[in-house]
Design an enzyme around this catalytic site. Structure first.
Site, PDB file in Angstrom:
ATOM      1  N   ASP A 165      77.286  -8.355 -15.486  1.00  0.00           N
ATOM      2  CA  ASP A 165      75.931  -8.818 -15.801  1.00  0.00           C
ATOM      3  C   ASP A 165      75.741 -10.221 -15.239  1.00  0.00           C
ATOM      4  OD1 ASP A 165      73.377  -8.686 -16.670  1.00  0.00           O
ATOM      5  OD2 ASP A 165      73.822  -9.006 -18.775  1.00  0.00           O
TER       6      ASP A 165
ATOM      7  N   CYS B 242      73.251 -13.146 -16.584  1.00  0.00           N
ATOM      8  CA  CYS B 242      72.863 -13.049 -17.991  1.00  0.00           C
ATOM      9  C   CYS B 242      72.670 -14.448 -18.545  1.00  0.00           C
ATOM     10  CB  CYS B 242      73.939 -12.309 -18.773  1.00  0.00           C
ATOM     11  SG  CYS B 242      73.478 -11.988 -20.486  1.00  0.00           S
TER      12      CYS B 242
ATOM     13  N   HIS C  44      72.009  -7.819 -26.039  1.00  0.00           N
ATOM     14  CA  HIS C  44      70.772  -8.370 -25.512  1.00  0.00           C
ATOM     15  C   HIS C  44      69.636  -8.206 -26.528  1.00  0.00           C
ATOM     16  CE1 HIS C  44      72.463  -7.783 -21.218  1.00  0.00           C
ATOM     17  NE2 HIS C  44      72.806  -8.949 -21.723  1.00  0.00           N
ATOM     18  N   PHE C  45      68.692  -9.122 -26.485  1.00  0.00           N
ATOM     19  CA  PHE C  45      67.613  -9.099 -27.470  1.00  0.00           C
ATOM     20  C   PHE C  45      66.496 -10.031 -27.036  1.00  0.00           C
ATOM     21  CE2 PHE C  45      70.391 -12.601 -28.614  1.00  0.00           C
ATOM     22  CZ  PHE C  45      69.507 -13.638 -28.920  1.00  0.00           C
TER      23      PHE C  45
ATOM     24  N   SER D 231      69.750 -20.366 -34.907  1.00  0.00           N
ATOM     25  CA  SER D 231      69.994 -20.734 -33.519  1.00  0.00           C
ATOM     26  C   SER D 231      69.772 -22.236 -33.395  1.00  0.00           C
ATOM     27  CB  SER D 231      69.044 -19.989 -32.570  1.00  0.00           C
ATOM     28  OG  SER D 231      69.281 -18.604 -32.594  1.00  0.00           O
TER      29      SER D 231
ATOM     30  N   HIS E 181      77.950 -20.066 -25.632  1.00  0.00           N
ATOM     31  CA  HIS E 181      76.677 -19.391 -25.335  1.00  0.00           C
ATOM     32  C   HIS E 181      76.134 -18.649 -26.540  1.00  0.00           C
ATOM     33  CE1 HIS E 181      78.984 -15.724 -25.249  1.00  0.00           C
ATOM     34  NE2 HIS E 181      78.064 -14.999 -24.664  1.00  0.00           N
ATOM     35  N   GLY E 182      76.828 -18.705 -27.666  1.00  0.00           N
ATOM     36  CA  GLY E 182      76.369 -18.038 -28.872  1.00  0.00           C
ATOM     37  C   GLY E 182      77.449 -18.077 -29.927  1.00  0.00           C
ATOM     38  N   ALA E 183      77.333 -17.177 -30.893  1.00  0.00           N
ATOM     39  CA  ALA E 183      78.295 -17.167 -31.994  1.00  0.00           C
ATOM     40  C   ALA E 183      79.632 -16.554 -31.584  1.00  0.00           C
ATOM     41  CB  ALA E 183      77.715 -16.404 -33.184  1.00  0.00           C
TER      42      ALA E 183
END
Length: 393
Positions: A70, A73, A132-133, A271, A289-291
């Site tokens: 990906d 992304c 993805h969301f 977030s 990049h996130g949790a």
């Protein structure tokens, strides 16, 4: 947490949950030929052979498999004109409806304007599966008013879009692995230049995809909006460290040298909008990049189904709604399957990597309005290094 071998940095604290297998994958990657330094973010988790939530710096050779399928992304963060005070999750869900199908013919002129002649045009404007969301959010806390983006509005909803290059990136990786396996490419070779050209096309596709997803949602909401930031977290770029020119690979790692970034939690968590700070060199100019996943996808339903119905997981502790008609994906993407976002933020703050700007809470998270067969690239089962992802994003 100390380094395991000399060229590894782990951005963590004693309270950071790090899976042993993910750390082992980081160590293995650090030993690849021409690899100089690797950095694991606090959201580090295991992929198929290579870790997710990490950055890698090599000299003279780069490794497309580290980027995965990906390519491009990333996260796009938009300011909408939708009033926050009057926004009800159920009404927003009804307005948006199902946006899984390709964009209709009325969008073709806009698609041609943004990204003409792409063989994967039909996938533009679609979110894809897995992690993805698209999420409508509202301001919870502002820490630094002086660092907020221009035209930011606390009285209106924000829109976060997490998606990538869909089938295009997967196709690029698939052909690369079939031709070259996982040994990487000498950067002065014709094959390396060919990959870099395709890589750049995938980055453009991913950015166009996030733009069209946002415009599609704003159109459904009869609203307007403005993009405040758009940052890839799966990509390769030329870089220099310690006086050496080489290649920086980011796999689930957000650049810390492109201004403000948005670090999302799970669909049931906050977030954070953050500003990169002085300590970023220790993390290869990268951030979480996130949790980050805590559980592998295959074990989520077994862990959760005896406690939670799929319907109960579609409403979060914040009162927000999750639109996800794929029951298996509801369990795979449950908040419990992810690390706590505050622990990720705390680790980066402890390493002087970030300053907090604002915190947001979810109102409506859109995953899929129907059955969603494809997985996202950043799942615990799935760096697509060894199994290039399907044309589903």
């Amino acid at each position: 947490m100390g380094n395991h071998i000399p060229n590894i940095s782990l951005i963590s604290t004693p309270d950071t949950w790090l899976e042993g297998n993910a750390v082992r994958q980081l160590e293995t990657t650090a030993r690849l030929p021409a690899m100089r330094r690797v950095a694991g973010m606090p959201d580090l988790h295991a992929g198929r052979g290579y870790p997710i939530g990490a950055a890698f710096f090599s000299v003279g050779r780069f490794y497309p498999a580290l980027i995965g399928g990906d390519i491009g992304c990333g996260m796009a963060f938009w300011q909408t004109a939708v009033p926050a005070a009057k926004s009800k999750p159920a009404k927003l869900a009804k307005q948006i409806g199902n946006i899984d199908a390709p964009l209709g013919g009325e969008w073709q002129a806009r698609i041609n304007e943004i990204l003409p002649d792409s063989p994967f045009q039909a996938a533009l404007g679609t979110i894809g599966g897995g992690n993805h969301f698209a999420e409508l959010q509202t301001v919870d806390t502002v820490y630094r008013t002086d660092l907020l983006p221009e035209n930011f509005r606390a009285d209106a909803l924000q829109l976060l879009v997490h998606s990538g290059s869909r089938g295009l990136g997967g196709d690029i990786l698939r052909r690369h692995v079939e031709a070259f396996g996982h040994q990487g490419l000498n950067d002065n070779s014709a094959d390396a230049q060919a990959y870099l050209a395709e890589h750049q096309s995938a980055l453009a596709f991913a950015r166009a995809n996030r733009l069209l997803i946002a415009e599609r949602i704003l159109h459904k909401l009869h609203s307007s909006g403005e993009c405040l930031l758009d940052v890839h977290h799966n990509f390769l770029e030329a870089a220099a460290f310690d006086g050496e020119a080489g290649w920086l690979h980011r796999k689930g790692a957000t650049p810390a040298d492109q201004g403000l970034v948005l670090v999302p939690g799970s669909r049931g968590d906050y977030s954070y909008l953050v500003a990169p700070a002085a300590g970023r060199e220790t993390a290869l100019r990268s951030l979480a990049h996130g949790a980050g996943r805590k559980w592998q996808r295959g074990e989520c339903k077994g862990r959760l189904s005896h406690k939670y119905s799929a319907d109960s997981l579609r409403r979060t502790a914040f009162g927000s709604l999750v639109v996800c008609a794929d029951k298996a994906l509801v369990y795979e993407e449950a908040p419990q399957a992810y690390k706590n976002i505050d622990s990720i933020i705390a680790a980066m703050h402890a390493h002087s990597l970030i300053e907090l700007v604002a915190r947001f809470k979810p109102v409506l998270t859109y995953k899929t309005g129907g059955e969603c067969a494809g997985q996202g690239d950043d799942d615990a089962n799935g760096s697509r290094a060894k199994q290039p992802e399907r044309s589903r994003r």
